[in-house]
Each structure stands twice: as C-alpha cells, then as structure tokens.
Design a protein around this motif. Sequence first.
Motif, PDB file in Angstrom:
ATOM      1  N   ALA A  88       0.823  -1.203   0.000  1.00 47.90           N
ATOM      2  CA  ALA A  88       0.000   0.000   0.000  1.00 47.90           C
ATOM      3  C   ALA A  88       0.863   1.260   0.000  1.00 47.90           C
ATOM      4  O   ALA A  88       0.464   2.301  -0.538  1.00 47.90           O
ATOM      5  CB  ALA A  88      -0.935  -0.014   1.208  1.00 47.90           C
ATOM      6  N   ILE A  91       1.535   2.764  -3.412  1.00 50.40           N
ATOM      7  CA  ILE A  91       0.378   3.107  -4.237  1.00 50.40           C
ATOM      8  C   ILE A  91      -0.223   4.431  -3.790  1.00 50.40           C
ATOM      9  O   ILE A  91      -0.417   4.677  -2.598  1.00 50.40           O
ATOM     10  CB  ILE A  91      -0.685   1.988  -4.158  1.00 50.40           C
ATOM     11  CG1 ILE A  91      -0.083   0.663  -4.623  1.00 50.40           C
ATOM     12  CG2 ILE A  91      -1.915   2.335  -4.992  1.00 50.40           C
ATOM     13  CD1 ILE A  91      -0.943  -0.550  -4.328  1.00 50.40           C
ATOM     14  N   SER A  92      -0.519   5.283  -4.766  1.00 52.29           N
ATOM     15  CA  SER A  92      -1.154   6.571  -4.502  1.00 52.29           C
ATOM     16  C   SER A  92      -2.381   6.714  -5.396  1.00 52.29           C
ATOM     17  O   SER A  92      -2.431   6.171  -6.504  1.00 52.29           O
ATOM     18  CB  SER A  92      -0.165   7.716  -4.789  1.00 52.29           C
ATOM     19  OG  SER A  92      -0.841   8.959  -4.877  1.00 52.29           O
ATOM     20  N   ASP A  93      -3.380   7.444  -4.918  1.00 54.94           N
ATOM     21  CA  ASP A  93      -4.580   7.668  -5.728  1.00 54.94           C
ATOM     22  C   ASP A  93      -4.273   8.406  -7.020  1.00 54.94           C
ATOM     23  O   ASP A  93      -5.033   8.316  -7.986  1.00 54.94           O
ATOM     24  CB  ASP A  93      -5.608   8.483  -4.923  1.00 54.94           C
ATOM     25  CG  ASP A  93      -6.272   7.659  -3.832  1.00 54.94           C
ATOM     26  OD1 ASP A  93      -6.238   6.417  -3.932  1.00 54.94           O
ATOM     27  OD2 ASP A  93      -6.815   8.256  -2.884  1.00 54.94           O
ATOM     28  N   GLU A  94      -3.151   9.126  -7.049  1.00 55.46           N
ATOM     29  CA  GLU A  94      -2.789   9.880  -8.256  1.00 55.46           C
ATOM     30  C   GLU A  94      -2.075   9.021  -9.293  1.00 55.46           C
ATOM     31  O   GLU A  94      -1.853   9.451 -10.426  1.00 55.46           O
ATOM     32  CB  GLU A  94      -1.889  11.070  -7.889  1.00 55.46           C
ATOM     33  CG  GLU A  94      -2.595  12.211  -7.161  1.00 55.46           C
ATOM     34  CD  GLU A  94      -2.950  11.865  -5.734  1.00 55.46           C
ATOM     35  OE1 GLU A  94      -2.109  11.245  -5.053  1.00 55.46           O
ATOM     36  OE2 GLU A  94      -4.080  12.192  -5.319  1.00 55.46           O
ATOM     37  N   ASP A  95      -1.698   7.805  -8.929  1.00 55.32           N
ATOM     38  CA  ASP A  95      -0.966   6.945  -9.858  1.00 55.32           C
ATOM     39  C   ASP A  95      -1.839   6.554 -11.046  1.00 55.32           C
ATOM     40  O   ASP A  95      -3.055   6.355 -10.903  1.00 55.32           O
ATOM     41  CB  ASP A  95      -0.517   5.653  -9.159  1.00 55.32           C
ATOM     42  CG  ASP A  95       0.551   5.896  -8.109  1.00 55.32           C
ATOM     43  OD1 ASP A  95       1.175   6.967  -8.146  1.00 55.32           O
ATOM     44  OD2 ASP A  95       0.735   5.011  -7.251  1.00 55.32           O
ATOM     45  N   ARG A  97      -3.293   3.833 -13.510  1.00 52.99           N
ATOM     46  CA  ARG A  97      -3.765   2.499 -13.128  1.00 52.99           C
ATOM     47  C   ARG A  97      -3.525   1.519 -14.264  1.00 52.99           C
ATOM     48  O   ARG A  97      -3.960   1.750 -15.397  1.00 52.99           O
ATOM     49  CB  ARG A  97      -5.242   2.545 -12.734  1.00 52.99           C
ATOM     50  CG  ARG A  97      -5.472   3.534 -11.592  1.00 52.99           C
ATOM     51  CD  ARG A  97      -6.853   3.456 -11.012  1.00 52.99           C
ATOM     52  NE  ARG A  97      -6.968   4.403  -9.893  1.00 52.99           N
ATOM     53  CZ  ARG A  97      -7.887   4.333  -8.948  1.00 52.99           C
ATOM     54  NH1 ARG A  97      -8.784   3.355  -8.973  1.00 52.99           N
ATOM     55  NH2 ARG A  97      -7.926   5.233  -7.978  1.00 52.99           N
ATOM     56  N   HIS A 131      -2.804  -1.270  -8.933  1.00 51.15           N
ATOM     57  CA  HIS A 131      -3.333  -0.270  -8.005  1.00 51.15           C
ATOM     58  C   HIS A 131      -3.744  -0.871  -6.669  1.00 51.15           C
ATOM     59  O   HIS A 131      -4.288  -0.183  -5.813  1.00 51.15           O
ATOM     60  CB  HIS A 131      -4.514   0.476  -8.636  1.00 51.15           C
ATOM     61  CG  HIS A 131      -4.705   1.857  -8.082  1.00 51.15           C
ATOM     62  ND1 HIS A 131      -3.778   2.865  -8.246  1.00 51.15           N
ATOM     63  CD2 HIS A 131      -5.712   2.405  -7.337  1.00 51.15           C
ATOM     64  CE1 HIS A 131      -4.200   3.955  -7.649  1.00 51.15           C
ATOM     65  NE2 HIS A 131      -5.362   3.704  -7.081  1.00 51.15           N
ATOM     66  N   ARG A 132      -3.488  -2.161  -6.507  1.00 53.72           N
ATOM     67  CA  ARG A 132      -3.717  -2.820  -5.219  1.00 53.72           C
ATOM     68  C   ARG A 132      -2.501  -3.670  -4.881  1.00 53.72           C
ATOM     69  O   ARG A 132      -1.795  -4.152  -5.783  1.00 53.72           O
ATOM     70  CB  ARG A 132      -4.988  -3.689  -5.268  1.00 53.72           C
ATOM     71  CG  ARG A 132      -6.269  -2.887  -5.432  1.00 53.72           C
ATOM     72  CD  ARG A 132      -7.506  -3.744  -5.158  1.00 53.72           C
ATOM     73  NE  ARG A 132      -7.581  -4.893  -6.037  1.00 53.72           N
ATOM     74  CZ  ARG A 132      -7.988  -4.850  -7.310  1.00 53.72           C
ATOM     75  NH1 ARG A 132      -8.304  -3.692  -7.859  1.00 53.72           N
ATOM     76  NH2 ARG A 132      -8.055  -5.942  -8.032  1.00 53.72           N
ATOM     77  N   HIS A 151      -5.807   0.517 -17.462  1.00 48.59           N
ATOM     78  CA  HIS A 151      -7.172   0.065 -17.241  1.00 48.59           C
ATOM     79  C   HIS A 151      -8.085   0.404 -18.420  1.00 48.59           C
ATOM     80  O   HIS A 151      -9.011  -0.349 -18.729  1.00 48.59           O
ATOM     81  CB  HIS A 151      -7.744   0.725 -15.981  1.00 48.59           C
ATOM     82  CG  HIS A 151      -7.313   0.062 -14.710  1.00 48.59           C
ATOM     83  ND1 HIS A 151      -7.967   0.265 -13.513  1.00 48.59           N
ATOM     84  CD2 HIS A 151      -6.301  -0.807 -14.440  1.00 48.59           C
ATOM     85  CE1 HIS A 151      -7.382  -0.443 -12.558  1.00 48.59           C
ATOM     86  NE2 HIS A 151      -6.358  -1.090 -13.096  1.00 48.59           N
ATOM     87  N   GLU A 272     -17.991   3.844 -10.246  1.00 50.71           N
ATOM     88  CA  GLU A 272     -17.442   5.196 -10.131  1.00 50.71           C
ATOM     89  C   GLU A 272     -17.488   5.928 -11.467  1.00 50.71           C
ATOM     90  O   GLU A 272     -16.593   6.702 -11.811  1.00 50.71           O
ATOM     91  CB  GLU A 272     -16.016   5.168  -9.576  1.00 50.71           C
ATOM     92  CG  GLU A 272     -15.924   4.519  -8.201  1.00 50.71           C
ATOM     93  CD  GLU A 272     -14.506   4.500  -7.664  1.00 50.71           C
ATOM     94  OE1 GLU A 272     -13.587   4.893  -8.406  1.00 50.71           O
ATOM     95  OE2 GLU A 272     -14.320   4.099  -6.502  1.00 50.71           O
TER      96      GLU A 272
END
Length: 343
Positions: A88, A91-95, A97, A131-132, A151, A272
């Motif tokens: 974790a 991994i960043s939300d800005e990465d 995917r 992303h995980r 993705h 989403e």
Amino acid sequence: MAAAPTPRPQADSTAAASPAHGQAWGGQPAPPPADLGTWTESISQAVVPLDIEATGGVEFSGQLLQATVEDVALFELATTPHIVHRTAAHISDEDARFYKISLQLSGQAILEQDGRTATLRPGDLAIYDTHRPYRLHFPEPNRALVVLFPHELSDLPPDEVAKVTATAFAHDEGLGRIINPFFRELARNMDQLAGTHAARLVHSGLDLLMTMLSQELHRQHGTVGDPARSLAQEVREYIIARLGDEDLTPAAIAKAHYISLRHLYTIFSNQETTVSAWIRSRRLEHIRRDLTDPLLADQTVLAIASRWGLRDASHFSRVFKAEFGTSPTAYRRAHLPPLNEAG
C-alpha cells in the motif's frame, strides 16, 4: 511510462550465472545480467515501484528485455529466485492504473492478490492490478512475459476484473489452449513488435484476454445467486455489442432490459462512473485504436468515429481532445505512417 534503463552487468557475474544463459530472447541478443539493486531500480522505473528480495540462498541475477507498443509495454524477464512485494505504501490515488498479465515461460511463480493465490507453471497466465497490493514469489530460476497496460484498454470494469485477479489460467484447459500460446509467441518474437502492425497484434491479444476473463466470470458467477451482478454484466455486454449505434442512450438501454433509468444508474454507481461516460470512454478507446491501425489508413477520421457511434464531427473532435489531449487528426499523424508507407 518511463522506459526501462539498460541493466548494468553485475561486476562479479559470469555467463553461466545468468538465469537464461544461451536461450533465445525474442529474436534479439540476450540482455546483460543485473544485480539486485540494479534490477529493483530498473523494474520500479519501467513498470511500477516494488520491493524485491532475493531468496533461496542464491545471489540474485536478472535479465530484462522490453518492447513498447503505443501504451502497452511487454517485458521478458529471466531471474534467479526472488520475492516481489507491491505494498500500500507504493500506491497513490494519483498513480496511473495498470493491469499486468504474467505468462510463465519456465519455472514456477506464486501470485497473491485480493485474497487469492495462483500458482503458475510454464504456459499458465494470470492478471493482477498494480493499483492494489500484490506479492509474487519465484521459488526457482524462472522466465516470464509480463504485459503492462492501462485500465482504459479493458472493456471489463475494474470491479469485474478484481474478481479474477490472481486466478491461474492454465495452458492446457479451456480458452487457455488458444490464448496462452498467443502471448507465448509474442515473447518469442518481440523483435516483430516494431512495425506498423504491432499495435493491431498486441491489441488483438488483449481482446483475447478479455474474452477469457469474461468466460471465467460467467463460470464463477453465472446467473445464480446474484441477479444484480448478472444484470450488470448483461447490460455491459449489450453496450459493447452496440457501441456503433448512434441511438445507444441510457433510456434505450433501460428499455431493452425492462428496467427504470434509476435502476440503470444504480448499476453503474458501483463503477465510479455514469452509463453515458462509460459508453463514451469505450467508444473513444476503440476509435483511438482504429486511428493507428494501418489496415484502416485509407478511411477518414470521421468514418472511423462514425463506425463507433460518434457521427458529429465537432462533438467527436472535442471529446477526443478532452480524453487524449490532442485532436484525432494529430493523434493519427503521430502514430500512423502516411498511407503510401503503411504497408
């Protein structure tokens, strides 16, 4: 995506220590071996940041060959025993995917993600999500093909792919008999992935992969026990089959499935995105691919867009530029040679 730096030769290594000494490398000369530090840096820059540790009491040695076809990267790797961790903290939300396909060419690999464990033997294939967190254990000298792609190239939404990550697709069962050898041949012929037809070849492989994942989702879940999931899958398959229909609207989709618009919007709320946005993204991705296809070089940009349901030239140009940062004409010019050179 950053290109992989050329691995530096290990100072005290010999040719015999290389995990793939004497083997052919996709029609190209064998790359030099790298030590653990160089390997970790190379893989983290070329793919995604990772922690790597040697195991088995053997000094680490790895070799890497890379080919890039548009936004898909292929890596052939040969290594001594080691363990890979993507945690974790990496991994960043800005990465961006990505998905990774791993096809085992020799040796064994053990992949863990999303609470599942897949043991891959030569010829077997699995998919996982960068992303995980995931873990890969290579308990013996091994060789593998890894394919990295965003993705957006998947017609399956992330929540569906997440149901089949770390699942072993055996080379001698079901569609694996057809699809796994396709990827194995890509590894053997990476030198052929530089021509104008390379994108079509690689994307065809990804389409085959999506077919195999879809079949596995049907096999695991079918239509029993989760009617909501079954309906969501049916709706997505309906949309993909009719992307070229200009009248493919949320209202038309809801009517075809005897559900309300509110129910349709609820189905997509877990992804989403909205149903309209998902249709638009799928159309634009198929158009983008076709704009770089040399077999379609004699067709106008608008003709290609129209085939995927976007027939208004100004609207299409606007949404394409918003999605990819350039006009469709400029994108095509940058990725496809002139018509008289396309063959």
